[in-house]
Design an enzyme around this catalytic site. Structure first.
Site, PDB file in Angstrom:
ATOM      1  N   SER A 258       3.540 -10.559   9.473  1.00  0.00           N
ATOM      2  CA  SER A 258       3.002 -10.592   7.737  1.00  0.00           C
ATOM      3  C   SER A 258       1.990 -11.478   7.650  1.00  0.00           C
ATOM      4  O   SER A 258       0.868 -11.460   7.954  1.00  0.00           O
ATOM      5  CB  SER A 258       4.346 -10.642   7.066  1.00  0.00           C
ATOM      6  OG  SER A 258       4.247 -10.475   5.738  1.00  0.00           O
TER       7      SER A 258
ATOM      8  N   ASP B 121       7.003   0.271   5.172  1.00  0.00           N
ATOM      9  CA  ASP B 121       6.359  -0.822   5.111  1.00  0.00           C
ATOM     10  C   ASP B 121       5.074  -0.571   3.992  1.00  0.00           C
ATOM     11  O   ASP B 121       4.301   0.301   4.522  1.00  0.00           O
ATOM     12  CB  ASP B 121       5.995  -1.602   6.152  1.00  0.00           C
ATOM     13  CG  ASP B 121       5.436  -3.068   5.903  1.00  0.00           C
ATOM     14  OD1 ASP B 121       5.100  -3.234   4.720  1.00  0.00           O
ATOM     15  OD2 ASP B 121       5.062  -3.700   6.599  1.00  0.00           O
TER      16      ASP B 121
ATOM     17  N   HIS C 106       9.694  -3.672   7.131  1.00  0.00           N
ATOM     18  CA  HIS C 106       8.787  -4.808   7.289  1.00  0.00           C
ATOM     19  C   HIS C 106       9.768  -5.910   7.371  1.00  0.00           C
ATOM     20  O   HIS C 106      10.883  -6.167   7.095  1.00  0.00           O
ATOM     21  CB  HIS C 106       8.174  -5.248   5.919  1.00  0.00           C
ATOM     22  CG  HIS C 106       7.295  -6.399   5.890  1.00  0.00           C
ATOM     23  ND1 HIS C 106       5.778  -6.048   6.248  1.00  0.00           N
ATOM     24  CD2 HIS C 106       7.417  -7.481   5.548  1.00  0.00           C
ATOM     25  CE1 HIS C 106       5.358  -7.314   6.051  1.00  0.00           C
ATOM     26  NE2 HIS C 106       6.303  -8.095   5.707  1.00  0.00           N
TER      27      HIS C 106
END
Length: 350
Positions: free
Chosen positions: A189, A284, A314
């Site tokens: 991320s 996501d 995610h």
């Protein structure tokens, strides 16, 4: 969170998938041609009954995230030792944690890892289980970086912390169980954003590229309006509203979202960057931009392995303790890293 609540949550998540789906409404979550893993579906249903993280202060969100790490994270891998330490940066020392496997290959570069959290939440515990998987399966030492967080330390402070830590580890790799002068960069991320940007920053500085870059569901365009931002706008644990909350805290009013140090996909020239393993999650908002970055890297002549785990959401690296499919995915990713560090990525890229 009490020990009783943690045990109860893990007990519920260990129930058979069909029962969890029934407890979540009895209908599979199907979006964009993908079906969400039943355990993520169950967690999403439970999270819907709680206050949204986007309505919290950063301090409250950090506490909530830390509680989640206790519930969802897996155990430390057998044969992996852990050491807490600090690393020097221009802004002062930052906390770090090393992971060394009893079967580590001393010829492997050290892996420098940056955790997820939008630059606002997360700490060394966020990626604790995954870093131990990475160390054991990839057979390389891992150094996880506890960079400074926004809004107390907005862009580019966290990025600069990780870049400084990477350089320190690379230049002192023998201290961390690796080969002097060699390292790879990794993150998920926002950590994936840092990893991508760092490869570009090193090229601008005329420094050698990392042996490999690992980008897991990376945020590579903070101004993105790709279709997945709409299709998966209300997914768990990252929603579009949550993305906006992160960006609002991380970026200052004077910052340009199109700056390649914020949105590395907008760098015009991606040639000459490190070989890459790029991983996305199907459920996501960021899935499109991760795939787009992998395609741009490949078009620029970079060796790339791209994988999308369609049924996962995610942040799945932090759910290895309760989502078997996430645990399997993390071990596959670590295996790809091993291949990349052995120089096999160019022959198997796809």
């Amino acid at each position: 969170m009490s020990q009783v609540r943690r045990v109860l949550a893990k007990t519920l998540l260990s129930l058979p998938a069909p029962l969890l789906r029934l407890m979540s409404g009895g209908v599979a979550v199907y979006k964009g041609g993908r079906t969400l893993d039943p355990r993520f579906q169950f967690m999403a249903a439970q999270a819907g009954r709680l206050p949204a993280m986007s309505a919290m202060s950063p301090e409250e969100a950090r506490r909530t995230s830390a509680e989640g790490s206790l519930i969802y994270g897996g155990r430390l891998e057998p044969g992996v030792s852990v050491e807490n330490l600090v690393l020097p940066t221009d802004g002062g020392d930052v906390p770090a944690r090393t992971y060394r496997s009893d079967r580590a290959d001393p010829a492997m570069p050290v892996i420098v890892f940056a955790h997820f959290g939008g630059g606002v939440i997360g700490d060394l515990d966020t990626s604790h289980a995954f870093c131990s998987i990475l160390a054991r399966v990839a057979r390389a030492s891992v150094v996880s970086i506890g960079y400074r967080l926004a809004p107390e330390h907005r862009f580019p402070v966290g990025l600069e912390d990780v870049l400084a830590a990477y350089r320190h580890v690379r230049d002192n790799a023998a201290r961390f169980g690796g080969v002097e002068g060699r390292a790879m960069i990794a993150g998920d991320s926002m950590g994936g954003n840092f990893a991508a940007v760092i490869c570009q920053e090193l090229r601008r500085a005329g420094e050698a590229q990392p042996d490999l870059q690992l980008l897991i569901y990376p945020c590579v365009d903070v101004a993105s309006e790709t279709p997945s931002m709409t299709t998966y706008a209300e997914t768990f644990p990252l929603s579009r509203t949550m993305m906006e909350w992160f960006v609002g805290h991380y970026i200052g009013p004077e910052d340009d979202p199109a700056d390649p140090r914020l949105s590395p996909v907008r760098e015009p020239d991606l040639s000459g960057l490190a070989p890459a393993v790029v991983v996305t999650a199907g459920f996501d908002p960021l899935v499109d931009q991760g795939e787009a970055y992998a395609k741009r890297l490949r078009a620029a002549g970079v060796a790339v392995i791209y994988r999308c785990y369609d049924s996962l959401a995610h942040g799945f690296t932090a759910f290895t303790g309760v989502v078997p499919a996430a645990d399997i995915a993390c071990r596959e990713i670590a295996g790809l890293v091993r291949e990349g560090l052995e120089g096999r990525l160019a022959r198997t890229a796809g």
